[in-house]
Design a protein around this motif. Structure first.
Motif, PDB file in Angstrom:
ATOM      1  N   SER A  66       0.614  -5.136  -6.458  1.00  0.00           N
ATOM      2  CA  SER A  66       0.227  -3.895  -5.782  1.00  0.00           C
ATOM      3  C   SER A  66      -0.674  -4.171  -4.590  1.00  0.00           C
ATOM      4  O   SER A  66      -0.549  -3.544  -3.538  1.00  0.00           O
ATOM      5  CB  SER A  66      -0.493  -2.948  -6.740  1.00  0.00           C
ATOM      6  OG  SER A  66       0.357  -2.519  -7.760  1.00  0.00           O
ATOM      7  N   THR A 112       0.492  -3.298  -0.846  1.00  0.00           N
ATOM      8  CA  THR A 112      -0.345  -2.358  -0.112  1.00  0.00           C
ATOM      9  C   THR A 112      -0.876  -2.972   1.176  1.00  0.00           C
ATOM     10  O   THR A 112      -0.875  -2.323   2.228  1.00  0.00           O
ATOM     11  CB  THR A 112      -1.523  -1.887  -0.985  1.00  0.00           C
ATOM     12  OG1 THR A 112      -1.000  -1.273  -2.166  1.00  0.00           O
ATOM     13  CG2 THR A 112      -2.402  -0.912  -0.241  1.00  0.00           C
ATOM     14  N   GLY A 129      -1.477   5.895  -2.589  1.00  0.00           N
ATOM     15  CA  GLY A 129      -0.504   5.302  -3.504  1.00  0.00           C
ATOM     16  C   GLY A 129      -1.080   4.103  -4.238  1.00  0.00           C
ATOM     17  O   GLY A 129      -0.835   3.909  -5.428  1.00  0.00           O
TER      18      GLY A 129
END
Length: 93
Positions: free
Chosen positions: A45, A49, A85
């Motif tokens: 993640s 990101t 997110g």
């Protein structure tokens, strides 16, 4: 008044770059209360990101240079959505 919007967007882009670099440099270090080295999903993640944030920054710089000031809203929305997110991804793991 016309100069304030590009300056504010440039500051926002700078903050996104700082966040992306921070995420990339903390892949093997402690991140908040998490340990990315022990959690592959968090590590993935963070990488995704940071890449999305860097792409958003590149697009934001191009928009800032070549397009009208109203188009800077795209950079603000995309950067905020990518960051949100990531926050949701680490919250609901």
């Amino acid at each position: 008044m016309n100069i304030i919007v590009p300056i504010a967007v440039a500051i926002f882009i700078g903050l996104l770059i700082i966040l992306a670099v921070y995420l990339l440099t903390h892949l093997n270090k402690s991140f908040l209360i998490f340990n990315p080295a022990a959690t592959p999903r968090l590590r993935a993640s963070m990488i995704i990101t940071s890449i999305l944030l860097l792409v958003t920054c590149l697009g934001g710089i191009l928009i800032l240079i070549f397009l009208p000031a109203k188009m800077n809203l795209i950079t603000l929305i995309v950067g905020s959505m990518v960051t949100a997110g990531f926050a949701l991804a680490i919250n609901f793991k």
